[in-house]
Design a protein around this motif. Sequence first.
Motif, PDB file in Angstrom:
ATOM      1  N   ALA A 293      -5.051   8.057  -2.154  1.00 17.96           N
ATOM      2  CA  ALA A 293      -4.406   7.618  -3.391  1.00 17.96           C
ATOM      3  C   ALA A 293      -3.945   6.165  -3.291  1.00 17.96           C
ATOM      4  CB  ALA A 293      -3.229   8.531  -3.716  1.00 17.96           C
ATOM      5  N   ALA A 294      -3.445   5.766  -2.114  1.00 16.91           N
ATOM      6  CA  ALA A 294      -3.041   4.372  -1.927  1.00 16.91           C
ATOM      7  C   ALA A 294      -4.257   3.458  -2.033  1.00 16.91           C
ATOM      8  CB  ALA A 294      -2.349   4.202  -0.576  1.00 16.91           C
ATOM      9  N   ASP A 295      -5.395   3.913  -1.506  1.00 20.67           N
ATOM     10  CA  ASP A 295      -6.628   3.137  -1.588  1.00 20.67           C
ATOM     11  C   ASP A 295      -7.036   2.941  -3.040  1.00 20.67           C
ATOM     12  OD1 ASP A 295      -8.764   1.724  -0.563  1.00 20.67           O
ATOM     13  OD2 ASP A 295      -9.966   3.496  -0.097  1.00 20.67           O
ATOM     14  N   VAL A 296      -6.931   3.999  -3.848  1.00 20.98           N
ATOM     15  CA  VAL A 296      -7.248   3.891  -5.273  1.00 20.98           C
ATOM     16  C   VAL A 296      -6.371   2.836  -5.934  1.00 20.98           C
ATOM     17  CG1 VAL A 296      -7.145   5.082  -7.504  1.00 20.98           C
ATOM     18  CG2 VAL A 296      -8.141   6.237  -5.525  1.00 20.98           C
ATOM     19  N   ILE A 297      -5.062   2.871  -5.656  1.00 22.41           N
ATOM     20  CA  ILE A 297      -4.141   1.937  -6.297  1.00 22.41           C
ATOM     21  C   ILE A 297      -4.492   0.489  -5.943  1.00 22.41           C
ATOM     22  CG2 ILE A 297      -1.751   1.102  -6.239  1.00 22.41           C
ATOM     23  CD1 ILE A 297      -2.179   3.454  -8.099  1.00 22.41           C
ATOM     24  N   PHE A 298      -4.713   0.215  -4.659  1.00 27.13           N
ATOM     25  CA  PHE A 298      -4.989  -1.174  -4.281  1.00 27.13           C
ATOM     26  C   PHE A 298      -6.349  -1.643  -4.787  1.00 27.13           C
ATOM     27  CE2 PHE A 298      -1.516  -0.627  -1.191  1.00 27.13           C
ATOM     28  CZ  PHE A 298      -0.814  -1.780  -1.495  1.00 27.13           C
ATOM     29  N   ARG A 299      -7.335  -0.768  -4.795  1.00 29.52           N
ATOM     30  CA  ARG A 299      -8.651  -1.173  -5.297  1.00 29.52           C
ATOM     31  C   ARG A 299      -8.622  -1.433  -6.806  1.00 29.52           C
ATOM     32  NH1 ARG A 299     -13.152  -0.026  -1.738  1.00 29.52           N
ATOM     33  NH2 ARG A 299     -12.493   1.139   0.112  1.00 29.52           N
ATOM     34  N   THR A 300      -7.914  -0.588  -7.559  1.00 24.49           N
ATOM     35  CA  THR A 300      -7.892  -0.755  -9.014  1.00 24.49           C
ATOM     36  C   THR A 300      -6.929  -1.853  -9.457  1.00 24.49           C
ATOM     37  OG1 THR A 300      -6.265   1.045  -9.206  1.00 24.49           O
ATOM     38  CG2 THR A 300      -8.592   1.614  -9.509  1.00 24.49           C
ATOM     39  N   LEU A 301      -5.830  -2.025  -8.716  1.00 23.62           N
ATOM     40  CA  LEU A 301      -4.859  -3.055  -9.088  1.00 23.62           C
ATOM     41  C   LEU A 301      -5.295  -4.443  -8.637  1.00 23.62           C
ATOM     42  CD1 LEU A 301      -1.146  -1.898  -8.528  1.00 23.62           C
ATOM     43  CD2 LEU A 301      -2.105  -2.986 -10.566  1.00 23.62           C
ATOM     44  N   PHE A 302      -5.616  -4.566  -7.353  1.00 22.48           N
ATOM     45  CA  PHE A 302      -5.846  -5.884  -6.762  1.00 22.48           C
ATOM     46  C   PHE A 302      -7.247  -6.080  -6.179  1.00 22.48           C
ATOM     47  CE2 PHE A 302      -1.151  -5.739  -6.582  1.00 22.48           C
ATOM     48  CZ  PHE A 302      -0.868  -6.955  -7.190  1.00 22.48           C
ATOM     49  N   SER A 303      -8.138  -5.129  -6.388  1.00 24.49           N
ATOM     50  CA  SER A 303      -9.519  -5.252  -5.901  1.00 24.49           C
ATOM     51  C   SER A 303      -9.597  -5.409  -4.392  1.00 24.49           C
ATOM     52  CB  SER A 303     -10.235  -6.441  -6.584  1.00 24.49           C
ATOM     53  OG  SER A 303     -10.286  -6.265  -7.978  1.00 24.49           O
ATOM     54  N   ILE A 304      -8.667  -4.781  -3.671  1.00 26.39           N
ATOM     55  CA  ILE A 304      -8.694  -4.801  -2.206  1.00 26.39           C
ATOM     56  C   ILE A 304      -8.606  -3.370  -1.693  1.00 26.39           C
ATOM     57  CG2 ILE A 304      -7.725  -7.121  -1.932  1.00 26.39           C
ATOM     58  CD1 ILE A 304      -4.993  -5.867  -1.461  1.00 26.39           C
ATOM     59  N   PRO A 305      -9.298  -3.056  -0.591  1.00 29.01           N
ATOM     60  CA  PRO A 305      -9.208  -1.704  -0.030  1.00 29.01           C
ATOM     61  C   PRO A 305      -7.921  -1.535   0.767  1.00 29.01           C
ATOM     62  CG  PRO A 305     -10.624  -3.039   1.332  1.00 29.01           C
ATOM     63  CD  PRO A 305     -10.250  -3.906   0.148  1.00 29.01           C
ATOM     64  N   ILE A 306      -7.608  -0.314   1.100  1.00 28.08           N
ATOM     65  CA  ILE A 306      -6.403  -0.023   1.868  1.00 28.08           C
ATOM     66  C   ILE A 306      -6.442  -0.685   3.237  1.00 28.08           C
ATOM     67  CG2 ILE A 306      -7.295   2.122   2.864  1.00 28.08           C
ATOM     68  CD1 ILE A 306      -3.692   1.512   1.655  1.00 28.08           C
ATOM     69  N   GLU A 307      -7.632  -1.003   3.731  1.00 32.71           N
ATOM     70  CA  GLU A 307      -7.751  -1.650   5.036  1.00 32.71           C
ATOM     71  C   GLU A 307      -7.340  -3.124   5.004  1.00 32.71           C
ATOM     72  OE1 GLU A 307     -10.081   1.968   4.887  1.00 32.71           O
ATOM     73  OE2 GLU A 307     -10.164   0.166   3.627  1.00 32.71           O
ATOM     74  N   HIS A 308      -7.209  -3.705   3.824  1.00 33.59           N
ATOM     75  CA  HIS A 308      -6.740  -5.088   3.706  1.00 33.59           C
ATOM     76  C   HIS A 308      -5.380  -5.222   4.390  1.00 33.59           C
ATOM     77  CE1 HIS A 308      -4.848  -8.571   1.710  1.00 33.59           C
ATOM     78  NE2 HIS A 308      -6.076  -9.005   1.461  1.00 33.59           N
ATOM     79  N   GLU A 309      -5.146  -6.340   5.038  1.00 34.98           N
ATOM     80  CA  GLU A 309      -3.939  -6.507   5.859  1.00 34.98           C
ATOM     81  C   GLU A 309      -2.648  -6.202   5.094  1.00 34.98           C
ATOM     82  OE1 GLU A 309      -1.506 -10.000   8.313  1.00 34.98           O
ATOM     83  OE2 GLU A 309      -3.338 -10.479   7.214  1.00 34.98           O
ATOM     84  N   ILE A 310      -2.481  -6.792   3.913  1.00 35.43           N
ATOM     85  CA  ILE A 310      -1.237  -6.585   3.171  1.00 35.43           C
ATOM     86  C   ILE A 310      -1.170  -5.168   2.628  1.00 35.43           C
ATOM     87  CG2 ILE A 310       0.117  -7.303   1.170  1.00 35.43           C
ATOM     88  CD1 ILE A 310      -0.883 -10.118   1.564  1.00 35.43           C
ATOM     89  N   ALA A 311      -2.289  -4.652   2.110  1.00 31.62           N
ATOM     90  CA  ALA A 311      -2.301  -3.280   1.591  1.00 31.62           C
ATOM     91  C   ALA A 311      -1.921  -2.288   2.685  1.00 31.62           C
ATOM     92  CB  ALA A 311      -3.683  -2.943   1.024  1.00 31.62           C
ATOM     93  N   ALA A 312      -2.468  -2.476   3.867  1.00 32.13           N
ATOM     94  CA  ALA A 312      -2.163  -1.576   4.984  1.00 32.13           C
ATOM     95  C   ALA A 312      -0.681  -1.645   5.347  1.00 32.13           C
ATOM     96  CB  ALA A 312      -3.032  -1.931   6.191  1.00 32.13           C
ATOM     97  N   GLN A 313      -0.102  -2.857   5.308  1.00 33.15           N
ATOM     98  CA  GLN A 313       1.320  -2.996   5.618  1.00 33.15           C
ATOM     99  C   GLN A 313       2.188  -2.309   4.559  1.00 33.15           C
ATOM    100  OE1 GLN A 313       2.777  -6.945   7.072  1.00 33.15           O
ATOM    101  NE2 GLN A 313       0.633  -7.539   6.844  1.00 33.15           N
ATOM    102  N   VAL A 314       1.834  -2.463   3.280  1.00 30.17           N
ATOM    103  CA  VAL A 314       2.591  -1.796   2.222  1.00 30.17           C
ATOM    104  C   VAL A 314       2.549  -0.283   2.416  1.00 30.17           C
ATOM    105  CG1 VAL A 314       2.704  -1.316  -0.258  1.00 30.17           C
ATOM    106  CG2 VAL A 314       2.288  -3.648   0.534  1.00 30.17           C
ATOM    107  N   PHE A 315       1.362   0.230   2.703  1.00 35.46           N
ATOM    108  CA  PHE A 315       1.212   1.675   2.902  1.00 35.46           C
ATOM    109  C   PHE A 315       2.049   2.160   4.079  1.00 35.46           C
ATOM    110  CE2 PHE A 315      -1.587   5.262   4.527  1.00 35.46           C
ATOM    111  CZ  PHE A 315      -1.109   6.180   3.611  1.00 35.46           C
ATOM    112  N   SER A 316       2.038   1.416   5.170  1.00 44.01           N
ATOM    113  CA  SER A 316       2.809   1.790   6.346  1.00 44.01           C
ATOM    114  C   SER A 316       4.306   1.749   6.059  1.00 44.01           C
ATOM    115  CB  SER A 316       2.471   0.851   7.506  1.00 44.01           C
ATOM    116  OG  SER A 316       3.281   1.122   8.634  1.00 44.01           O
ATOM    117  N   GLU A 317       4.759   0.697   5.400  1.00 43.26           N
ATOM    118  CA  GLU A 317       6.183   0.585   5.098  1.00 43.26           C
ATOM    119  C   GLU A 317       6.623   1.649   4.108  1.00 43.26           C
ATOM    120  OE1 GLU A 317       8.629  -1.132   6.301  1.00 43.26           O
ATOM    121  OE2 GLU A 317       7.384  -2.179   7.749  1.00 43.26           O
ATOM    122  N   PHE A 318       5.733   2.032   3.197  1.00 42.96           N
ATOM    123  CA  PHE A 318       6.106   3.059   2.224  1.00 42.96           C
ATOM    124  C   PHE A 318       6.346   4.395   2.906  1.00 42.96           C
ATOM    125  CE2 PHE A 318       5.477   6.185  -1.145  1.00 42.96           C
ATOM    126  CZ  PHE A 318       6.323   5.670  -2.107  1.00 42.96           C
TER     127      PHE A 318
END
Length: 469
Positions: free
Chosen positions: A148-173
């Motif tokens: 679900a986090a991957d869906v959000i980042f791909r649809t919002l910002f066109s980046i996969p969950i593996e992207h550095e910032i996306a991965a950090q947001v997911f971890s902190e969440f």
Amino acid sequence: MKRPPKPPARADKVSLLRYMALFRRDILSAQPARLYRAWMAEFRTPFFRSFLVNQPDLVKEVLKARPEDFPKSDRIGEGLRPLLGNSVFVTNGETWKRQRRIIDPAFEGGKLRHSFPAMRAAAESAVRRMAGRDGEVVEVEAETSHAAADVIFRTLFSIPIEHEIAAQVFSEFRHYQRSQPILNLAAFVPLPRWMPRFFRRDTRRAAATIRGLITRLTADRMAEIAAGQAPDDLATKIMTTPDPHSGETFTTEEMVDQVAIFFLAGHETSASALAWTLYLMALYPEWQERLAEEAECLPWLLSEGAEDTPDFGIMGQLRLSRDVFREALRLYPPVPMMVREAQCPERFRDRAVPKGSQIVLSPWHLHRHERLWERPDDFDPGRYGTENGKQCVRDAYLPFSAGARVCPGAGFAMVEGPLLLSYLLRHFRVELSDRPAPVPVAHLTVRSDAGIWLKVSRRSSGPDGPSSR
């Protein structure tokens, strides 16, 4: 007959202190069993009165007929402000109206097809990750959170969950989830604005880190928009949409607030719903096989550039998947309760409702109400073709709220959920493990008390991992 797990209901009478302790830990098991039959119930504390409302015409009065007379209560939102700031989830009045005028166009039905390729890419990525767990007992809430986090980042910002910032947001969440109680002191005691809210240190730290990371993404996108180089995704649509009344767009700070709630609502709720749906598929394997057969008939090739890669039109063929997901949302609504506040004295069911009273609307109880639904505790995706099911969808089905404050992402969720479900069941079979049955509890959303553990097995394999034959 097997029935989906349900939290234990408490005895009808407990002390106020005991009730507050139960409510703070888990609002579902704190409630008495009679609420599954009651049209209305009153609760009194030394500081405020609350009324849980299940009667359909009163629910419509609050949510649809007179929403401005019953704005969202601050009591629940207080605990989320460190993360959500002044987002659309917690605002009321003109501020909320302006926010919705800017946000809503991005989620209009016709525009969902533009987000579909990103959703599909996230679903394919989830299948590839799950392929490495073949034959294992998997905690599926963790897997659905990742997807679900991957869906959000791909649809919002066109980046996969593996992207550095996306991965950090997911971890902190994940840190934020563990540290944030469903309610804080302000939910029980009316605190003046100047008084500290007593948030835990780790809660404040995680929220600040998440907002800092989102600020980086948002500022970068602002620069891309200014340079004419921004991708046409949800973030760009929202950030370039002017308020039709004032002509103004969101500032960076305002957009950070909105992205925070998109991530919380769009990721946390979808993860909850999909995890419970997979559990139900393990509990009812006959339905799982029907969904797998439905998906088998559709093009699901994972190889890049495949000519039969599915497009948005495929959603019209996932009817069983949609009904199963809809039934999971009924039994396990991700947001179990919503709270509004009476702005003036009211009278409900010949009972005085003073100004300032908290009006609790509970999808959890409404969706299982014994006087509305036939066999309310049974899992039956076929019920939506019956007269009772159709009537209850109109009167007693609120997984996304209703009226003016209906979730703007409701249509998005009803594409994402069935799509991810079909992808996963096309390639994998899920079975119950020897772990105890999960017990639903309310954290930020309805989750299991100790995770949802299922055995995952491949259905078929190919050169690119699991794929259609």
